[in-house]
Design an enzyme around this catalytic site. Structure first.
Site, short mmCIF file in Angstrom:
data_model
loop_
_atom_site.label_atom_id
_atom_site.label_comp_id
_atom_site.label_asym_id
_atom_site.label_seq_id
_atom_site.Cartn_x
_atom_site.Cartn_y
_atom_site.Cartn_z
N GLN A 157 22.55 -54.09 14.06
CA GLN A 157 21.60 -53.74 13.00
C GLN A 157 21.57 -54.75 11.86
O GLN A 157 20.52 -55.05 11.29
CB GLN A 157 21.96 -52.35 12.45
CG GLN A 157 21.24 -51.94 11.17
CD GLN A 157 19.87 -51.36 11.42
OE1 GLN A 157 19.73 -50.27 11.94
NE2 GLN A 157 18.84 -52.12 11.08
N GLU B 32 9.71 -56.71 13.77
CA GLU B 32 9.29 -55.45 13.11
C GLU B 32 8.97 -55.79 11.67
O GLU B 32 9.76 -55.60 10.75
CB GLU B 32 10.39 -54.39 13.20
CG GLU B 32 9.92 -53.02 12.68
CD GLU B 32 10.99 -51.95 12.73
OE1 GLU B 32 12.13 -52.25 13.13
OE2 GLU B 32 10.68 -50.80 12.36
N ASP C 162 11.69 -43.44 18.21
CA ASP C 162 12.42 -44.28 17.26
C ASP C 162 13.35 -43.45 16.36
O ASP C 162 14.54 -43.65 16.37
CB ASP C 162 11.45 -45.13 16.42
CG ASP C 162 12.12 -46.37 15.82
OD1 ASP C 162 13.30 -46.62 16.11
OD2 ASP C 162 11.45 -47.10 15.07
N HIS D 261 14.89 -55.13 18.95
CA HIS D 261 13.97 -54.92 17.84
C HIS D 261 13.42 -56.31 17.53
O HIS D 261 14.18 -57.20 17.13
CB HIS D 261 14.73 -54.40 16.62
CG HIS D 261 15.08 -52.95 16.71
ND1 HIS D 261 16.00 -52.45 17.59
CD2 HIS D 261 14.62 -51.88 16.01
CE1 HIS D 261 16.08 -51.14 17.43
NE2 HIS D 261 15.27 -50.77 16.49
#
Ligand code: FE2
Length: 429
Positions: A155, A216, A312, A213
């Protein structure tokens, strides 16, 4: 004698009056007109013309954060960046027991909604890898009724965050299935591209799938999908790589996209759009007109690129709504993408059933002989009606076993000047 026969069912492909025969947890036969007279079974379910669908599949979720809304505080701005900051505040206070309890609760919600496979990203930047261990245990516990696929998701950036590269590899050693990434969150475009290369190489070496990801952002120059596509081809990962979000494609120059989509189709890259989240988190720096932010779904589909819709988030730092209902996700997706044509709406139904099953590699999901006998009986007659109504789930089966059932939804009206009447407000019975 069969274990189970569902008769008089409608299927998503348009066939009606179909019988689905089940033996030993597998689909034995799918045939129009097949009924209990020709195929006796210990349990016979008359679908009465209602839609029997493959299970719902969510190709993009965050189960380590789900149901944590309000912990340690509410996201006041509702933005992506405050959500990431809030998750950073929550992480030190997480316990394995609490993560597991919330994840298990969500898995029960999912089963009730006929959502029987979920690919969830799990944050690997916590030095304790607490959420990784928690979700690996949840995966083991729910395996009899729900298929969980875990993605090692750095992340805070695999290059930007110190120790993240080693922690990601440790998560894979512990049993996480898929290699994740977040190239647009790295410090520079060059670092983002480097992260894509090293993560794809790692996946190729270990025979893993990739789901990043990717881009985004509303920044049209966020083009890590170019690199992800090139690496897919270079490393022979066709069909095994997914770009999640790809919201920058919404804002890219049309000329660049016309080249990019063809390259994505050539490389066999999969796409997951997350309509509930994209429509709420993107365009936040715009005044008016405000961009929608979701990637170019109909154009990708037209080029033959598989596109799934993911949930999500449900009640977490990024999104305080949601219920595990993939029909709600598809309903939003078709509105945001303006996919209101009949064929397009059916594609949106596939985007939460058969398409994500393909992306996750679930070859045993489907309404075909030899597939696992997992399916959902909906209170609707066809996929478009199911989307319109976010149809009630009447029965949910996994491997021939009933996981959940409920009574048809009906309402009794007491209108002035009329006798009370009890009716279904869907297809009228
Ligand atoms: Fe996500």
């Amino acid at each position: 004698m069969l274990d189970l026969l569902i008769q008089h069912a409608s299927l998503p492909d348009g066939r009606t009056n179909v019988g689905v025969a089940v033996q030993d947890g597998l689909i034995k036969e799918v045939k129009e007109g097949l009924s209990a007279e020709q195929a006796p079974a210990r349990e016979v379910v008359d679908a009465g013309g209602l839609l029997l669908s493959p299970p719902f599949v969510d190709a993009h979720f965050h189960m380590d954060a789900t149901l944590s809304h309000g912990l340690p505080r509410v996201n006041q701005s509702g933005t992506l960046l405050e959500g990431i900051a809030l998750w950073g505040e929550l992480k030190p206070d997480l316990t394995q027991e609490a993560v597991m309890a919330r994840a298990l609760a969500y898995c029960e919600w999912a089963a009730a909604k006929g959502l029987l496979a979920i690919r969830t990203h799990v944050d690997t930047c916590d030095p304790r890898l607490l959420a990784v261990d928690a979700l690996l245990e949840v995966k083991r516990r729910v395996a009899p009724w729900l298929e969980l696929q875990l993605v090692a998701f750095p992340q805070d950036g695999v290059l930007r965050s110190s120790g993240a590269w080693e922690l990601l590899q440790e998560a894979l050693r512990r049993g996480v299935d898929v290699v994740g990434g977040i190239p647009h969150f790295e410090r520079t475009q060059a670092d983002g591209a480097a992260s894509v290369r090293m993560l794809c190489e790692l996946a190729a070496q270990q025979g893993k799938r990739v789901d990043m990801h990717c881009d985004e952002s509303d920044d049209p120059m966020s083009r890590h999908i170019d690199v992800l596509t090139a690496e897919t081809l270079r490393l022979g990962l066709q069909g095994r790589v997914t770009g999640s979000h790809l919201t920058s494609m919404h804002s890219m120059d049309n000329y660049h996209v016309s080249k990019l989509i063809a390259l994505m189709a050539e490389a066999g890259v999969n796409v997951v759009a997350n309509p509930l989240i994209n429509i709420t988190l993107q365009g936040r720096h715009d005044t008016y007109p405000k961009r929608r932010g979701m990637t170019r779904v109909p154009e990708l589909l037209a080029a033959g690129v598989p596109v799934a819709f993911g949930h999500d988030c449900v009640m977490d730092p990024w999104y305080s709504l949601g219920s595990g209902d993939m029909l709600e996700v598809a309903h939003m997706g078709l509105h945001v993408a303006q996919m209101t044509g009949q064929a397009a709406m059916r594609q949106c139904f596939e985007a939460v059933t058969s398409t994500p099953a393909g992306i996750l590699g679930l070859d045993h999901f489907g309404l075909r002989p030899g597939c696992e006998a997992s399916f959902v009986l909906l209170q609707a007659r066809d996929p478009v009606e199911a989307l319109r109504l976010r149809a009630h789930r009447l029965k949910v089966y996994r491997r021939g076993q009933l996981l959940a059932h409920s009574e048809p939804v009906q309402t009794t009206l007491h209108l002035p000047g009329r006798e009370s009447s009890t009716r279904f407000f869907w297809p009228e019975a």
